[in-house]
Write a protein that holds these residues in place. Structure first.
Motif, mmCIF file in Angstrom:
data_model
loop_
_atom_site.group_PDB
_atom_site.id
_atom_site.type_symbol
_atom_site.label_atom_id
_atom_site.label_comp_id
_atom_site.label_asym_id
_atom_site.label_seq_id
_atom_site.Cartn_x
_atom_site.Cartn_y
_atom_site.Cartn_z
ATOM 1 N N PRO A 68 0.807 -1.225 0.000
ATOM 2 C CA PRO A 68 0.000 0.000 0.000
ATOM 3 C C PRO A 68 0.836 1.268 0.000
ATOM 4 O O PRO A 68 0.340 2.331 -0.370
ATOM 5 C CB PRO A 68 -0.819 -0.123 1.298
ATOM 6 C CG PRO A 68 -0.842 -1.579 1.604
ATOM 7 C CD PRO A 68 0.473 -2.107 1.131
ATOM 8 N N GLN A 69 2.084 1.192 0.430
ATOM 9 C CA GLN A 69 2.945 2.370 0.500
ATOM 10 C C GLN A 69 3.725 2.613 -0.787
ATOM 11 O O GLN A 69 4.465 3.581 -0.885
ATOM 12 C CB GLN A 69 3.915 2.232 1.671
ATOM 13 C CG GLN A 69 3.229 2.191 3.025
ATOM 14 C CD GLN A 69 4.217 1.988 4.158
ATOM 15 O OE1 GLN A 69 5.094 1.135 4.088
ATOM 16 N NE2 GLN A 69 4.071 2.782 5.205
ATOM 17 N N GLU A 70 3.559 1.740 -1.783
ATOM 18 C CA GLU A 70 4.277 1.880 -3.034
ATOM 19 C C GLU A 70 3.293 2.059 -4.185
ATOM 20 O O GLU A 70 2.150 1.604 -4.126
ATOM 21 C CB GLU A 70 5.155 0.652 -3.301
ATOM 22 C CG GLU A 70 6.270 0.454 -2.298
ATOM 23 C CD GLU A 70 7.130 -0.744 -2.642
ATOM 24 O OE1 GLU A 70 6.962 -1.291 -3.749
ATOM 25 O OE2 GLU A 70 7.954 -1.150 -1.809
ATOM 26 N N LEU A 71 3.778 2.714 -5.241
ATOM 27 C CA LEU A 71 2.969 2.853 -6.445
ATOM 28 C C LEU A 71 2.939 1.536 -7.204
ATOM 29 O O LEU A 71 3.920 0.774 -7.179
ATOM 30 C CB LEU A 71 3.553 3.948 -7.345
ATOM 31 C CG LEU A 71 3.472 5.380 -6.820
ATOM 32 C CD1 LEU A 71 4.206 6.324 -7.761
ATOM 33 C CD2 LEU A 71 2.024 5.808 -6.674
ATOM 34 N N PRO A 72 1.836 1.250 -7.885
ATOM 35 C CA PRO A 72 1.795 0.020 -8.685
ATOM 36 C C PRO A 72 2.741 0.129 -9.874
ATOM 37 O O PRO A 72 2.920 1.209 -10.444
ATOM 38 C CB PRO A 72 0.340 -0.051 -9.148
ATOM 39 C CG PRO A 72 -0.115 1.378 -9.150
ATOM 40 C CD PRO A 72 0.593 2.030 -7.996
ATOM 41 N N ARG A 73 3.347 -0.969 -10.213
ATOM 42 C CA ARG A 73 4.232 -0.997 -11.372
ATOM 43 C C ARG A 73 3.747 -2.092 -12.320
ATOM 44 O O ARG A 73 3.847 -3.280 -12.005
ATOM 45 C CB ARG A 73 5.670 -1.267 -10.933
ATOM 46 C CG ARG A 73 6.644 -1.281 -12.102
ATOM 47 C CD ARG A 73 8.031 -1.689 -11.670
ATOM 48 N NE ARG A 73 8.933 -1.793 -12.802
ATOM 49 C CZ ARG A 73 10.163 -2.278 -12.754
ATOM 50 N NH1 ARG A 73 10.645 -2.699 -11.594
ATOM 51 N NH2 ARG A 73 10.910 -2.341 -13.822
ATOM 52 N N PHE A 74 3.238 -1.670 -13.452
ATOM 53 C CA PHE A 74 2.801 -2.647 -14.452
ATOM 54 C C PHE A 74 4.002 -3.025 -15.320
ATOM 55 O O PHE A 74 4.730 -3.937 -14.977
ATOM 56 C CB PHE A 74 1.663 -2.064 -15.285
ATOM 57 C CG PHE A 74 0.361 -2.022 -14.524
ATOM 58 C CD1 PHE A 74 -0.530 -3.077 -14.574
ATOM 59 C CD2 PHE A 74 0.037 -0.942 -13.730
ATOM 60 C CE1 PHE A 74 -1.714 -3.052 -13.859
ATOM 61 C CE2 PHE A 74 -1.142 -0.898 -13.010
ATOM 62 C CZ PHE A 74 -2.019 -1.956 -13.076
ATOM 63 N N ASP A 75 4.257 -2.322 -16.406
ATOM 64 C CA ASP A 75 5.485 -2.505 -17.184
ATOM 65 C C ASP A 75 5.820 -3.983 -17.398
ATOM 66 O O ASP A 75 6.943 -4.432 -17.161
ATOM 67 C CB ASP A 75 6.643 -1.780 -16.498
ATOM 68 C CG ASP A 75 7.877 -1.673 -17.399
ATOM 69 O OD1 ASP A 75 7.721 -1.894 -18.610
ATOM 70 O OD2 ASP A 75 8.960 -1.385 -16.891
ATOM 71 N N GLY A 76 4.812 -4.751 -17.810
ATOM 72 C CA GLY A 76 5.020 -6.179 -18.050
ATOM 73 C C GLY A 76 4.839 -7.046 -16.830
ATOM 74 O O GLY A 76 4.935 -8.271 -16.918
ATOM 75 N N LEU A 77 4.584 -6.432 -15.647
ATOM 76 C CA LEU A 77 4.444 -7.202 -14.415
ATOM 77 C C LEU A 77 2.992 -7.405 -14.011
ATOM 78 O O LEU A 77 2.707 -8.082 -13.031
ATOM 79 C CB LEU A 77 5.189 -6.496 -13.267
ATOM 80 C CG LEU A 77 6.676 -6.239 -13.491
ATOM 81 C CD1 LEU A 77 7.258 -5.483 -12.315
ATOM 82 C CD2 LEU A 77 7.416 -7.554 -13.694
ATOM 83 N N GLY A 78 2.057 -6.793 -14.737
ATOM 84 C CA GLY A 78 0.650 -6.936 -14.397
ATOM 85 C C GLY A 78 0.116 -8.325 -14.718
ATOM 86 O O GLY A 78 0.559 -8.985 -15.666
ATOM 87 N N LEU A 79 -0.835 -8.783 -13.918
ATOM 88 C CA LEU A 79 -1.492 -10.065 -14.157
ATOM 89 C C LEU A 79 -2.708 -9.815 -15.042
ATOM 90 O O LEU A 79 -3.525 -8.944 -14.755
ATOM 91 C CB LEU A 79 -1.923 -10.691 -12.826
ATOM 92 C CG LEU A 79 -0.789 -10.965 -11.834
ATOM 93 C CD1 LEU A 79 -1.357 -11.419 -10.496
ATOM 94 C CD2 LEU A 79 0.153 -12.028 -12.389
ATOM 95 N N LEU A 80 -2.810 -10.561 -16.112
ATOM 96 C CA LEU A 80 -3.871 -10.358 -17.096
ATOM 97 C C LEU A 80 -4.992 -11.365 -16.870
ATOM 98 O O LEU A 80 -4.744 -12.563 -16.732
ATOM 99 C CB LEU A 80 -3.319 -10.502 -18.514
ATOM 100 C CG LEU A 80 -2.098 -9.639 -18.858
ATOM 101 C CD1 LEU A 80 -1.669 -9.889 -20.300
ATOM 102 C CD2 LEU A 80 -2.407 -8.166 -18.648
ATOM 103 N N THR A 81 -6.216 -10.851 -16.829
ATOM 104 C CA THR A 81 -7.390 -11.714 -16.719
ATOM 105 C C THR A 81 -8.295 -11.445 -17.900
ATOM 106 O O THR A 81 -8.972 -10.401 -17.956
ATOM 107 C CB THR A 81 -8.149 -11.446 -15.407
ATOM 108 O OG1 THR A 81 -7.237 -11.541 -14.317
ATOM 109 C CG2 THR A 81 -9.260 -12.463 -15.219
ATOM 110 N N PRO A 82 -8.337 -12.325 -18.895
ATOM 111 C CA PRO A 82 -9.163 -12.083 -20.085
ATOM 112 C C PRO A 82 -10.651 -12.139 -19.739
ATOM 113 O O PRO A 82 -11.062 -12.662 -18.705
ATOM 114 C CB PRO A 82 -8.768 -13.236 -21.022
ATOM 115 C CG PRO A 82 -7.519 -13.818 -20.452
ATOM 116 C CD PRO A 82 -7.575 -13.571 -18.984
#
Length: 456
Positions: A256-270
């Protein structure tokens, strides 16, 4: 007068010479006295090998004892040197501790629609997608063909006061009762207002548990965080020509204290799937340089805790603000917001220079943003299943007044919970401290002296 001065100088030189000779006579005994002193010391020292070298009459035995003593000294010097060499290689050990607890804090989760804009706002306006790609290139590397820039130039000439930030906020993905159909957090309902808006490379995104509330401590009772999204492909769209061809929800589990980082690290749910996500908590403690790569004295200006991602964003913000005189809204800071022309003519080239010249680097202690001394990650295990059976499809079709095909093409179910009530701590420790080095050195000396005495 000159004669008196010369007389005094000559007299002083004679006095100094007498003092020198007197001191030499007192401090340096004659050769015979020195020989007797050395023999007395060699006979009385506890280093018995030296006694045998001096007292034995046989030249062969004296040579043998001399070799033994020199060999012993060589061994102890070698061992002590090897300890110092080992210490100055800055060795570390890593310990892993698994701690089981009764409850554990739930992390933050940030959700984004993979279709970023409302279709009615970007109809026949490909420039909006290009502009957003220029904006998001600050966070994620992105290259575009030159053919798209001509359309962008036409748009910039006629819309110089256009704000991509306001446009995205108003015409991007939104979270309300029509897009968030269900939300349940360990048996208690949650609502769209429990989510915090944030800009990422996916446009409008929404973070659950952004405040890190103490009430968010959870146990294994209940199902965790359960959500049902309607991505509404008929209302939200993206540009397939730019490579965005997926539909569904992407999300990141983070502190909660950090910003989200996607950049290829996000989990994809179709769309049309049910994702079950099991998370673990992993805390890493890294030693400072030279044992590790962290710098404990680094503080960030716009983030509560230090992280490499937060440091990298602040580094880019500083360079862009210095070069362009403005600050992209997607970066942390309080500078003047960059308009479209600044994004196009200055910010985008500046980001390219930052990447090419390596002005904002991460990882090692001498980089711009070294590894944090402490960080918490949430490794995940994700399994997927098709969304609902025939009865579930009929139920949601009746409830939402939508066709079964719409349900399969738009609904996404996500369930996030802890794998078990434990957290793992991986700690890097110094393999040899300075006090341990001194103790080992002393021990080596004592062992050699003891073995020598025993031998002799």
């Amino acid at each position: 007068m000159d004669q008196l001065r010369r007389f005094i100088q000559s007299d002083a030189k004679e006095i100094l010479e007498k003092m020198r000779l007197y001191l030499i006579k007192k401090l340096l005994p004659d050769l015979e006295d020195r020989r007797k002193f050395h023999e007395k010391f060699a006979s009385s020292t506890s280093f018995h090998g030296v006694q045998n070298i001096v007292q034995t009459q046989s030249k062969a035995r004296r040579a043998l004892w001399l070799l033994i003593v020199i060999g012993g000294l060589a061994i102890v010097i070698w061992q002590i040197c090897s300890r110092f060499i080992y210490y100055f290689s800055w060795p570390t050990t890593t310990t892993v501790v698994v701690q089981y607890v009764e409850n554990v804090k739930f992390p933050a989760v940030t959700f984004c629609n993979m279709n970023r804009f409302q279709a009615h706002a970007v109809s026949n306006l490909k420039a909006i997608f290009i502009i957003w790609n220029i904006v998001s290139a600050i966070l994620q590397k992105f290259s575009m063909d030159d053919k798209y820039f001509q359309e962008l130039n036409y748009f910039l000439l006629g819309n110089q006061n256009f704000s991509i930030k306001d446009f995205t906020r108003e015409n991007g993905f939104y979270l309300n009762s029509s897009t968030l159909l269900e939300c349940d957090f360990f048996g208690k309902p949650c609502y769209p207002q429990d989510f915090e808006h944030i800009f990422t490379e996916y446009g409008n995104c929404f973070t659950f548990n952004h405040n890190d509330l103490s009430a968010r401590r959870v146990s294994l009772s209940g199902r965790g965080l359960h959500l049902l999204f309607d991505v509404q492909q008929d209302k939200f769209t993206d540009e397939p020509a730019l490579g965005y061809t997926d539909a569904g929800i992407t999300f990141v589990v983070h502190s909660p204290q950090e910003l989200p980082r996607f950049d290829g690290l996000g989990l994809l749910t179709p769309v049309g799937t049910h994702a079950q996500v099991a998370i673990r908590q992993l805390k890493s403690i890294i030693q400072e340089y030279p044992w590790g790569e962290c710098k404990p004295d680094i503080k960030l200006r716009y983030h509560k805790i230090y992280s490499t991602n937060g440091c990298l964003l602040e580094c880019k913000a500083r360079y862009i603000q210095d070069w362009c005189g403005c600050l992209p809204f997607i970066l942390p800071g309080n500078g003047t917001e960059c308009d479209l022309l600044k994004f196009y003519k200055c910010v985008y080239p500046a980001v390219y220079d930052i990447e090419i010249k390596g002005l904002c680097t991460v990882g090692t202690h001498n980089s711009t943003c070294p590894t944090p001394c402490e960080e918490t990650d949430y490794p995940t295990t994700v399994t997927y299943a098709n969304f609902g059976g025939e009865n579930a499809i009929k139920y949601f079709s009746t409830k939402l007044n939508k066709s079964p095909e719409y349900i399969r093409q738009n609904l996404v179910r996500i369930e996030i919970k802890y794998h078990d009530l434990s957290y793992k701590i991986t700690q890097q420790q110094k393999a040899l401290t300075i006090s341990e080095l001194l103790v080992q050195t002393r021990t080596l000396l004592c062992e050699v002296l003891h073995k020598t005495q025993t031998l002799f």
